[in-house]
Motif scaffolding. Structure first.
Motif, PDB file in Angstrom:
ATOM      1  N   ASP A 142       0.850  -1.190   0.000  1.00 33.86           N
ATOM      2  CA  ASP A 142       0.000   0.000   0.000  1.00 33.86           C
ATOM      3  C   ASP A 142       0.886   1.241   0.000  1.00 33.86           C
ATOM      4  OD1 ASP A 142      -1.995   1.855   0.241  1.00 33.86           O
ATOM      5  OD2 ASP A 142      -2.393   1.454   2.362  1.00 33.86           O
ATOM      6  N   ASN A 143       0.963   1.937  -1.132  1.00 36.81           N
ATOM      7  CA  ASN A 143       1.752   3.161  -1.218  1.00 36.81           C
ATOM      8  C   ASN A 143       0.863   4.335  -0.832  1.00 36.81           C
ATOM      9  OD1 ASN A 143       3.516   5.233  -1.734  1.00 36.81           O
ATOM     10  ND2 ASN A 143       4.004   4.599  -3.819  1.00 36.81           N
ATOM     11  N   THR A 183       0.932   7.750  -2.927  1.00 37.71           N
ATOM     12  CA  THR A 183       0.269   7.887  -4.224  1.00 37.71           C
ATOM     13  C   THR A 183      -1.145   7.322  -4.224  1.00 37.71           C
ATOM     14  OG1 THR A 183       1.103   5.749  -5.022  1.00 37.71           O
ATOM     15  CG2 THR A 183       2.504   7.678  -5.385  1.00 37.71           C
ATOM     16  N   ALA A 186       1.307  -1.095  -4.829  1.00 40.88           N
ATOM     17  CA  ALA A 186       2.510  -1.427  -5.590  1.00 40.88           C
ATOM     18  C   ALA A 186       2.759  -2.930  -5.581  1.00 40.88           C
ATOM     19  CB  ALA A 186       3.718  -0.695  -5.006  1.00 40.88           C
ATOM     20  N   THR A 189       9.250  -2.902  -5.812  1.00 39.12           N
ATOM     21  CA  THR A 189       9.887  -2.098  -4.795  1.00 39.12           C
ATOM     22  C   THR A 189       9.920  -2.842  -3.471  1.00 39.12           C
ATOM     23  OG1 THR A 189       9.971   0.143  -3.862  1.00 39.12           O
ATOM     24  CG2 THR A 189       7.797  -0.916  -4.001  1.00 39.12           C
ATOM     25  N   ARG A 232       3.269  -1.349   4.024  1.00 30.07           N
ATOM     26  CA  ARG A 232       2.900   0.032   3.753  1.00 30.07           C
ATOM     27  C   ARG A 232       4.155   0.833   3.436  1.00 30.07           C
ATOM     28  NH1 ARG A 232       0.879   2.995   7.738  1.00 30.07           N
ATOM     29  NH2 ARG A 232      -0.615   4.164   6.458  1.00 30.07           N
ATOM     30  N   ILE A 233       4.113   1.614   2.361  1.00 28.41           N
ATOM     31  CA  ILE A 233       5.228   2.451   1.951  1.00 28.41           C
ATOM     32  C   ILE A 233       4.702   3.840   1.637  1.00 28.41           C
ATOM     33  CG2 ILE A 233       6.587   0.522   1.017  1.00 28.41           C
ATOM     34  CD1 ILE A 233       5.581   1.228  -1.745  1.00 28.41           C
ATOM     35  N   ASN A 234       5.632   4.811   1.519  1.00 31.53           N
ATOM     36  CA  ASN A 234       5.227   6.166   1.118  1.00 31.53           C
ATOM     37  C   ASN A 234       6.273   6.741   0.167  1.00 31.53           C
ATOM     38  OD1 ASN A 234       7.249   6.424   2.997  1.00 31.53           O
ATOM     39  ND2 ASN A 234       6.212   7.941   4.277  1.00 31.53           N
ATOM     40  N   TYR A 235       6.469   6.065  -0.959  1.00 33.09           N
ATOM     41  CA  TYR A 235       7.485   6.446  -1.922  1.00 33.09           C
ATOM     42  C   TYR A 235       6.897   7.384  -2.967  1.00 33.09           C
ATOM     43  CZ  TYR A 235       9.797   2.370   0.135  1.00 33.09           C
ATOM     44  OH  TYR A 235      10.349   1.462   0.995  1.00 33.09           O
ATOM     45  N   ASP A 236       7.710   8.369  -3.373  1.00 33.86           N
ATOM     46  CA  ASP A 236       7.222   9.395  -4.298  1.00 33.86           C
ATOM     47  C   ASP A 236       7.721   9.213  -5.713  1.00 33.86           C
ATOM     48  OD1 ASP A 236       9.876   9.932  -3.513  1.00 33.86           O
ATOM     49  OD2 ASP A 236       9.670  12.042  -4.061  1.00 33.86           O
ATOM     50  N   TYR A 238      14.090   4.808  -1.813  1.00 35.61           N
ATOM     51  CA  TYR A 238      13.117   4.107  -0.973  1.00 35.61           C
ATOM     52  C   TYR A 238      12.588   4.987   0.170  1.00 35.61           C
ATOM     53  CZ  TYR A 238      14.849   0.060  -3.501  1.00 35.61           C
ATOM     54  OH  TYR A 238      15.205  -0.815  -4.483  1.00 35.61           O
ATOM     55  N   GLY A 268       9.971   8.846   0.799  1.00 39.30           N
ATOM     56  CA  GLY A 268       9.058   9.799   0.186  1.00 39.30           C
ATOM     57  C   GLY A 268       9.733  11.113  -0.129  1.00 39.30           C
TER      58      GLY A 268
END
Length: 822
Positions: free
Chosen positions: A255-256, A259, A263, A300, A337-341, A385, A387
């Motif tokens: 879950d990004n 965005t 992913a 990722t 859970r990730i928060n990559y931009d 890796y 945000g």
């Protein structure tokens, strides 16, 4: 009929010939179209015609169709020595997984095969960065570094006798497979391309002169959809065809939150077409064309942990993240859970055409294998890796083309002297374009607030838009002559000897340049930026040849007891660094590392294969010792601050020793159980100048002795087990399958940092279904039934901040499958 035979393990599920289950993958084409394949078949099958070729050997189960009431193991025919033989009479350690068991266990790719074969390990951060190892040897590619085009894999990957040069091929889904053989140890005396660690030999189902068809549709969690199907039959009395297809789709499992898009999706499709020309009983040609495509919003990784380093506090992750007010979406990797931009995506495809001709002459069978293959690759990933806009883009679009020609002569039948001799030629070209672009947060994260002896202030935008572009070109020409002869000294004792001479020429060209970014106003700032990224240009050439071979003694002790002892020496030619070179103290390329020396593997092995209790049990065991000199490895240059650049190097000496054992038993008619275990002790026997683990890294270039340490990416213990059951009931039959695989903890990075250790884990899969009398089947399946949390691989973040990332294994997926066959 379903079987797995390992040198050690052999499994057969007592079901009738309609009991094929299928693997689950994810779909990108209309599933209804594949289901309609069954309707293309004529309802009036023609009389069966025998197809006697080495290609078709793996499909044969001696003794014909068996019923659920039989309680003896059937023979499994393999072509491990380029002729049809009973696997229990081959003096070598091998595993054989039949196509029906692949279907039954929902195994659709090489990663899934590792749940059935304990000695095989698979790691893939994405298709390009795929590594196959057997007994811990074969590839040192890890997620921290890109795959190096100038390095050959130590595990050969063959599909329908054609060598696939790039490991990425092993990441694609497969369908309509007759058999997979895992061959352990050097294989140069029989296979076209020389391999030092072993080989994966895959055989697809061949065209048939009886009409047959199969169609399947599966649906599961995360909107997993897979459709598979094939159809085969005659075109004329001398020509047959086969068409196979698979398509797979699945939503993302990460879950990004940055965005709002999930992913690590899956989207793949593959098609394979075949024609079999059989003008006589002594001559046939099989033409195969295939294409596979993989497009997905992937691949990722997630936050795993933060490790301590010896670098200044201002260069560690906690300080850097705090400086930008950044926090990961979760510090638990299994929250997914990730928060990559940054951008994310993979677009890759591969395919080719081959022709296999078998011509029986008076002295044996002449086989010619002609092939062309290609591989296209492009992907982007958020390589910081986080945000934060540290690295805006990194990708290496590339193209590979290969041409190969093999011709062999193999003796036929049972003779006192049997042999295989052959010639092999191979040409390859790989072109690439390495691209990197940095963003507005790069200077603060990678350089800091000041730089140089005078603590020159670093503008926050120093690296904004600064990047690299370039071209790479790698070419290989390889030629070899090989042969092996078996001499039956007495009826129960056979000696084998084989030799191979290989000559290879390799040329590599690497050129990159930097561009963009604001003007640097001082030499300190110029040097700081060049320390992050600097253009390089060099050419390298390698030319070598070597003699390798093997010898063994095989003894038929009694009926059902077979022992052997073997010696093998393998050779892998030198490699060329095609990912850039490490920089010396003057920030200049260290050209001495452009070419790495050849790798030489020596393996000793003893084994025993048995079939006691009137063949109700198969129990096999082997012990081995392997010594590798100048082991070719991908090393990480810890002096690089911006990117952990992977380059090729030689490890002076590596040893691996161990024991492997498997057993399969028919408990009662319809119930089969199996188990396999592999213990391996791999060590860096001589490695005085290895890369330093994270906890010992400083701002200065340093090397650390890893002599005596355990080999990376090799679990000391690997255990597999399975059960298969079938029972006739009114109007049909019930079937059950379960398999489980456990691996002990191991280090996932060549630096052997305590922060890059992967914990032990278990993966269990199962399915249960009902087969109606008319052939329709309905099944429920579960992948990762126990919802185990485990890591497939780990990565150290670029910049050496201490951040450790990893790829979590897929969560539990439950679904249903509907299939039919004719």
């Amino acid at each position: 009929m379903h079987y797995i035979q390992s040198d050690i393990v052999f499994v057969r599920i007592w079901m009738d010939s309609a009991a094929h289950l299928s693997g689950v993958a994810f779909m990108r084409i209309n599933p209804t179209a594949l289901l309609s394949l069954a309707g293309l078949m004529s309802p009036a099958p023609l009389a069966a015609q025998t197809m006697a070729t080495a290609d078709d050997g793996p499909q044969i189960v001696t003794g014909g169709t068996r019923t659920a009431g039989e309680t003896r193991m059937p023979d499994v025919i393999v072509t491990a020595r380029r002729r049809e033989e009973n696997a229990q009479a081959v003096p070598a350690s091998l595993n054989v997984v039949g196509g029906d068991l692949l279907d039954l266990s929902y195994t659709v790719n090489t990663q899934g095969v590792t749940a059935l074969i304990p000695s095989l390990n698979y790691s893939s951060a994405n298709p390009r960065n795929t590594a196959l190892t057997i007994r811990g040897l074969g590839s040192s590619v890890v997620a921290v570094s890109q795959s190096n085009d100038g390095l050959e894999p130590g595990v050969g990957f063959y599909v329908d006798q054609v060598y696939h040069a790039r490991p990425a091929t092993a990441a694609f889904d497969f369908a309509d497979i007759a058999q997979i053989e895992e061959l352990r140890g050097p294989q140069g005396t029989l296979f076209g391309k020389n391999t030092t660690a072993g080989a994966i030999n895959i055989t697809s189902r061949a065209p048939t002169f009886t009409r047959e068809g199969f169609a399947e549709l599966s649906y599961g969690d995360y909107n997993l959809v897979q459709a598979r199907g094939w159809v085969s039959g005659p075109i004329s009395d001398t020509v047959a065809y086969r068409l196979s297809a698979v398509a797979t789709r699945r939503d993302g499992i990460l879950d990004n939150v940055a965005t709002g898009r999930a992913a690590n999706t899956v989207g793949t499709q593959a098609v394979r077409g075949q024609l079999l020309f059989k003008p006589s009983e002594t001559l046939q040609t099989r033409i195969i064309a295939d294409f596979t495509n993989f497009q997905a919003y992937c691949c990722t990784q997630v936050f795993v942990r933060v490790g301590e380093t010896q670098r200044p506090l201002s260069r560690r992750y906690a300080y850097l993240a705090g400086q930008f007010g950044y926090a990961p979406a979760s510090t638990d990797p299994y929250d997914r859970r990730i928060n990559y931009d940054g951008p994310l995506g993979v677009d890759t495809n591969e395919g080719g055409v081959s022709a296999i001709t078998d011509w029986r002459v008076g002295i044996g069978t002449i086989t010619a294998v002609t092939a062309w293959r290609f591989w296209n690759w492009d992907a982007e990933n958020d390589r910081d890796y986080t945000g934060l806009p540290i690295q805006l883009s990194q990708h290496i679009p590339s193209r590979q083309d290969q041409y190969s020609q093999e011709i062999r002569l193999a003796s036929d039948g049972e003779r006192r002297i049997s042999y295989v001799v052959g010639l092999y030629g191979f040409r390859q070209r790989i072109t690439g374009r390495p691209i990197s672009i940095y963003g507005p947060a790069a200077a603060g994260w990678l350089i800091g607030q000041t730089t140089g002896a005078n603590n020159t202030p670093v503008p926050t935008n120093l690296l904004d838009g600064y990047g690299q572009d370039g071209r790479t070109d790698f070419r290989t020409q390889s030629y070899a002559a090989f042969g092996e002869v078996n001499v039956r000294i007495v009826p129960t004792l056979t000696a084998t000897g084989g030799l191979r001479y290989t000559h290879e020429d390799k040329d590599g060209y690497y050129s990159t340049f930097t561009f963009g970014g604001p003007a640097a106003t001082s030499s300190a700032l110029i040097n700081a930026r060049l320390g992050i990224l600097r253009g390089q240009s060099y050419q390298a050439h390698d030319k070598d040849g070597s003699l390798s071979g093997r010898a063994n003694l095989a003894w038929n002790v009694t009926d059902g007891v077979f022992g052997y002892a073997s010696y093998a020496r393998g050779f892998k030619s030198g490699g060329i660094n095609m990912s850039g070179l490490p920089l010396n103290a003057q920030n200049q390329p260290a050209l001495a590392t452009a070419v790495v020396r050849p790798e030489r593997n020596t393996t000793y092995e003893v084994g025993l294969k048995t079939q006691p209790f009137d063949r109700r049990l198969v129990f096999n065991i082997d012990g081995f010792y392997t010594r590798v000199r100048d082991f070719q490895a991908t090393i990480v240059d810890s002096s690089q601050t911006a990117a952990l650049r992977g380059y090729l190097s030689n490890i002076p000496k590596v040893t691996v020793k161990g024991i492997e054992a498997d057993a399969t038993a028919i408990v009662v008619a319809g119930l089969t159980v199996r188990a396999g275990v592999a213990y391996s002790d791999g060590r860096y026997t001589d490695y005085p100048a290895g890369p330093c683990p994270l906890e010992l890294q400083t701002n200065q270039t340093a090397v650390c002795s890893l002599t005596g340490k355990r080999l990376a990416s090799l679990p000391p213990w690997a255990i597999t087990a399975g059960i298969d059951y079938s029972h006739q009931v009114a109007g049909g039959s019930v079937f059950l399958h379960a398999d489980t695989a456990s691996r002990s903890g191991y280090n996932g990075d060549p630096t052997l940092s305590r922060y890059t250790r992967i914990d032990a884990y278990n993966l269990t899969n199962a399915s249960i279904g009902y087969r109606f009398a008319g052939g329709l089947e309905l099944a429920v399946f579960a992948r990762n039934l126990l919802d185990s949390n485990y890591l497939q691989n780990v990565t150290v973040q670029a910049g050496n901040s201490g951040l450790i990332l990893g790829t979590p294994g897929d969560p539990r997926v439950i679904g249903v499958t509907l299939r039919t066959r004719q």
